[in-house]
Design a protein around this motif. Structure first.
Motif, PDB file in Angstrom:
ATOM      1  N   HIS A 142      -6.169   4.654  -5.717  1.00 15.87           N
ATOM      2  CA  HIS A 142      -4.851   5.107  -5.282  1.00 15.87           C
ATOM      3  C   HIS A 142      -3.837   4.213  -5.997  1.00 15.87           C
ATOM      4  CE1 HIS A 142      -1.727   5.886  -2.021  1.00 15.87           C
ATOM      5  NE2 HIS A 142      -1.279   4.780  -2.595  1.00 15.87           N
ATOM      6  N   GLU A 161      -5.603   8.162  -8.652  1.00 14.12           N
ATOM      7  CA  GLU A 161      -5.213   9.180  -7.684  1.00 14.12           C
ATOM      8  C   GLU A 161      -3.707   9.129  -7.466  1.00 14.12           C
ATOM      9  OE1 GLU A 161      -8.017  11.006  -6.518  1.00 14.12           O
ATOM     10  OE2 GLU A 161      -8.870   9.717  -8.089  1.00 14.12           O
ATOM     11  N   ASP A 231      -5.535  16.314  -1.715  1.00 17.00           N
ATOM     12  CA  ASP A 231      -5.247  15.269  -0.733  1.00 17.00           C
ATOM     13  C   ASP A 231      -5.163  15.862   0.674  1.00 17.00           C
ATOM     14  OD1 ASP A 231      -4.872  12.678   0.126  1.00 17.00           O
ATOM     15  OD2 ASP A 231      -2.770  12.543  -0.447  1.00 17.00           O
TER      16      ASP A 231
END
Length: 275
Positions: A142, A161, A231
């Motif tokens: 992330h 991500e 997501d």
């Protein structure tokens, strides 16, 4: 291009979901998704969410996050290399197929244009990648903002991500290091659609998505590997619309329909298969 033509492909991959239980896999399967990569939940539900007639699951179990920073709601806060190594081993034994790491905070909707605090630094990310590989695992990161994306790419993660506030310099690093980008555009849009989101937030999100899509187009043109990720937190009966929206964003970025189909199917498959 008629989006329905894309949704009749050979089997879609969602490279970024959060599985709360196995019921959520039915939502994915009903949308034509044949495999998902679970980015984790606090209790590691994705590690127990699989079955013979459901999409394939590659689960991170739960995320590794820096103590005191973003990510504790779906991960384990850590602050030493010993703790990190121990948690990676624990995840390996629990059946994780990927390690999820928090390399930055999230896009702030309270202070539009900023990224919230948190995330492991460059040296810590290198240690995490090295330790994960010793255990036969790759890392999904992330990461938002140029610094975090560069740190993650140069550490050798498998994928970045979100990647909001991507830059050309960061894209070059993704390309050089062979790192996938999973842009998760719809996640930001859904945040702006919440009832309590004010006009300033909505306008900020609209501008940010336009900028994000321009970089997605640039990534495609420069050969950065891409995959689709919603997501989405599953189960959610709206899931098919989330996946369709993500495909629409790739089309809106100016990527041809046949290439979007390849990204959604073959790109995701390659990402989940690992190096």
């Amino acid at each position: 291009m008629d989006l329905s033509l894309l949704m009749t492909g050979p089997g879609y991959v969602d490279a970024h979901v959060h599985l709360r239980d196995a019921v959520g896999l039915a939502d994915a399967g009903n949308a034509g998704v044949i495999a998902v990569r679970d980015a984790g939940t606090k209790d590691g539900a994705g590690l127990r969410s699989s079955g013979p007639d459901t999409p394939t699951v590659i689960s991170a179990g739960w995320a590794l996050c820096k103590r005191g920073g973003y990510g504790a709601q779906f991960g384990v806060p850590l602050d030493s290399r010993g703790q990190i190594a121990g948690e990676i081993l624990k995840l390996k034994k629990a059946g994780a197929g990927i390690i999820k790491v928090i390399a930055s905070g999230m896009v702030s909707l309270k202070r539009p244009g900023e990224i919230t605090g948190g995330g492991f630094g460059r040296d810590e990310l290198r240690f995490i990648v090295e330790t994960a590989r010793k255990n036969g695992l790759e890392v999904m990161a992330h990461a938002n903002g140029e610094a975090a994306i560069l740190n993650a790419a140069e550490a050798g993660v498998r994928s970045v991500e979100h990647g909001f506030f991507m830059t050309e310099k960061a894209l070059k690093s993704l390309h050089t290091n062979g790192v996938f980008w999973v842009p998760t555009v719809g996640a930001l849009q859904r945040a702006a659609e919440q009832p309590d989101a004010d006009l300033e937030v909505k306008l900020f999100v609209e501008r940010t998505i336009d900028e994000h899509l321009a970089l997605v187009r640039m990534a495609f043109e420069r050969g950065v590997p891409l995959a689709v990720g919603t997501d989405a937190v599953l189960p959610d009966r709206r899931y098919r619309s989330f996946y369709e929206a993500e495909l629409t964003f790739f089309l809106r970025a100016g990527i041809p329909g046949d290439a979007v189909l390849t990204i959604a199917c073959e790109g995701g498959k390659k990402l989940l298969e690992g190096k």
